[in-house]
Design an enzyme around this catalytic site. Structure first.
Site, mmCIF file in Angstrom:
data_model
loop_
_atom_site.group_PDB
_atom_site.id
_atom_site.type_symbol
_atom_site.label_atom_id
_atom_site.label_comp_id
_atom_site.label_asym_id
_atom_site.label_seq_id
_atom_site.Cartn_x
_atom_site.Cartn_y
_atom_site.Cartn_z
ATOM 1 N N LYS A 179 0.818 -1.210 0.000
ATOM 2 C CA LYS A 179 0.000 0.000 0.000
ATOM 3 C C LYS A 179 0.859 1.270 0.000
ATOM 4 C CE LYS A 179 -3.913 -2.364 0.477
ATOM 5 N NZ LYS A 179 -3.471 -3.768 0.575
HETATM 6 C C1 LIG Z 1 -4.085 -4.941 0.155
HETATM 7 C C2 LIG Z 1 -3.242 -6.150 0.121
HETATM 8 C C3 LIG Z 1 -3.452 -7.160 -0.815
HETATM 9 C C4 LIG Z 1 -4.592 -7.110 -1.816
HETATM 10 O O1 LIG Z 1 -4.404 -6.099 -2.773
HETATM 11 P P1 LIG Z 1 -5.661 -5.583 -3.629
HETATM 12 O O2 LIG Z 1 -5.117 -4.442 -4.416
HETATM 13 O O3 LIG Z 1 -6.686 -5.152 -2.627
HETATM 14 O O4 LIG Z 1 -6.123 -6.713 -4.460
HETATM 15 C C5 LIG Z 1 -2.584 -8.233 -0.829
HETATM 16 N N1 LIG Z 1 -1.587 -8.340 0.058
HETATM 17 C C6 LIG Z 1 -1.356 -7.379 0.983
HETATM 18 C C7 LIG Z 1 -0.250 -7.578 1.953
HETATM 19 C C8 LIG Z 1 -2.160 -6.253 1.041
HETATM 20 O O5 LIG Z 1 -1.929 -5.316 1.968
#
Ligand SMILES: *Cc1c(COP(=O)(O)O)cnc(C)c1O
Length: 494
Positions: free
Chosen positions: A112
């Protein structure tokens, strides 16, 4: 060429990039989409000589056409700096024949950070450009990682408040500690009784509440979103797929033009959608392998063409993927209708009312490059253990899902196309689950004993982001029901 943005539900069009970022969600509840997908205007050879920051500019300029060069470069410079623990920003590691694209080198050690390091700068730049005087209130629902990354990005950013809702029993201890110890006078966190979908639905409801928006307006506030429904999250995520391809080229792992596959551990469908955008822009990508955990609603969708959220919500060891309503899938659905807002709106209404919808054959055909897969908890554990034993490379439980799905895909199809696996979090964010995958159940309750044990076993250094929360003071203690989120927002702002 100027790009404008339109709602996936047909109600709003002709919005500039900066306005779309500021609004977050369209007024009709849809998501903003660019009026067309631009083509990369540099060759992969040229990209292979660029830094991450240079690549970011070349990709993002094509979407964010109303930002000046100086504005965009300034946002990029502030975002991708020493907050990341490597100059490469998103390095690739090769293990067992796959290329792990490590997206967790930012300040909150999950992917993120890749978008949320820059979103606050894009947003405050936009507020200036659009002469907005209101304070911007960022609302975010989080399955654990978005909340921390958004708060870290927005903490003490002038003219903003950030409010995060997370499911009380749906995040890892490290994720929770990271959030409740967040500093910054403008940061607010509430745990809700419910799961991630409840949090996300609650936030979307607040966005759709016109009377509430007017009430906030009177107080000098306006809402925006830091969730991946914001196009300002999606665009920065395209960058690392172009960058990774170019890095494979410069290190002579692939030939120019050679197609690769990409495997992404998926929840809200934002990360994999960014990979799809990279493909549509001209990055040579063949298949997009969409990896789910036991909440395999996307696997079933790609299998059958029916999206059905009417099923039990399962708490897994990859909590950031424990999602039954993948918001960004709406953008793919919209594209596959040939950008027909009203057709898409019908399907989304059906999802809202009945919890399901089905796409027709033509739409399914257009999604051909997507392949769904899922991994059970046992498969996830086994792959983490085996990869470490075979290669010494340690992955987290989300990356484990992707790795397990990729292995199964390869075995079933014999497709040996070179493959990037998006590695979305540091193993230390999910230390207990990772350690238990390697050594079986752990007796101790103490999270930091687990962390130190994992470090001893793996030889991988404990990241700074984890060291910081060892002794940090808990600052946020609000807990509320999912139907009290509006009141919580008002309380935080007063
Ligand atoms: C948010 C997240 C995901 C999923 O990603 P999306 O873009 O919501 O599909 C996978 N792994 C981690 C560690 C995340 O924080």
């Amino acid at each position: 060429m100027e790009i404008s943005y339109q709602s996936t539900r047909g109600g709003e069009a002709g919005v500039t990039a900066s306005q779309a970022i500021l609004k977050g969600l369209a007024a009709d509840g849809g998501l903003f989409m660019p009026s067309f997908i631009p083509k990369l205007d540099k060759s992969m050879k040229e990209f292979s000589l660029m830094t991450y920051q240079e690549t970011a500019y070349e990709v993002m300029k094509l979407f964010l056409t109303d930002y000046t060069e100086a504005e965009l470069k300034s946002c990029i410079a502030k975002a991708y700096d020493s907050k990341f623990d490597t100059e490469e920003i998103a390095p690739l590691s090769k293990a067992n024949g796959a290329y792990y694209l490590e997206l967790y080198h930012g300040s909150t050690i999950a992917f993120k950070d890749m978008a949320l390091s820059i979103l606050p700068h894009l947003m405050t730049t936009s507020a200036k450009k659009n002469k907005v005087n209101n304070k911007i209130v960022i609302l975010a629902a989080t399955s654990g990682d978005t909340g921390k990354a958004a708060m870290a990005g927005f903490a003490d950013v002038e003219g903003t408040e950030i409010i995060v809702f997370y499911p009380k029993d749906g995040v890892s201890p490290v994720q929770e500690l990271q959030m409740v110890t967040q500093k910054g006078d403008n940061t607010h966190v509430a745990a809700i009784h419910g799961n991630f979908d409840d949090a996300q639905t609650g936030v979307k409801k607040i966005f759709g509440d016109k009377a509430f928006a007017e009430l906030l307006e009177e107080k000098g506030y306006q809402l925006s979103s830091a969730n991946s429904i914001n196009i300002g999250r999606l665009v920065p995520q395209i960058v690392y797929y172009v960058y990774a391809y170019a890095k494979l080229l410069s290190s002579e792992e692939i030939k120019d033009g050679e197609e690769i596959n990409v495997t992404v551990p998926t929840g809200n469908f934002g990360n994999i959608l960014a990979a799809y955008f990279a493909k549509l822009m001209g990055t040579p990508i063949k298949n997009l392998i969409c990896a789910s955990n036991e909440n395999k609603v996307l696997f079933d969708f790609f299998q059958t063409g029916t999206y059905d959220r009417n099923r039990d919500f399962i708490l897994t060891t990859s909590p950031s993927m424990d999602i039954l309503i993948s918001s960004n899938l709406e953008r793919l659905i919209y594209l596959s209708t040939g950008c027909d807002g009203s057709a898409n709106a019908d399907l989304m209404n059906s999802l809202g009312e009945n919890g399901n919808y089905s796409v027709n054959g033509e739409m399914k055909e257009k999604m051909n490059g997507f392949i769904g897969g899922f991994a059970s908890e046992a498969e996830n554990k086994a792959v983490i253990k085996k990869l470490f034993e075979d290669t010494g490379y340690l992955i987290d439980t989300h990356t484990g899902v992707a790795s397990a799905v990729y292995n199964k895909y390869k075995e079933e199809t014999k497709d040996d196309t070179k493959t990037i696996i998006a590695s979305t979090a540091s193993p230390y964010k999910f230390s207990r689950s990772v350690l238990e995958a390697m050594e079986g159940n752990q007796e101790t309750e103490d999270e930091f004993q687990i962390i130190d044990h994992l470090s001893n076993v793996s030889g991988v250094l404990v990241p700074q982001a984890v060291e910081e929360i060892r002794t940090a003071v808990v600052r946020h203690t609000t807990v509320c029901d999912a139907d009290q989120m509006k009141e919580a927002v008002l309380n935080f702002l007063d």
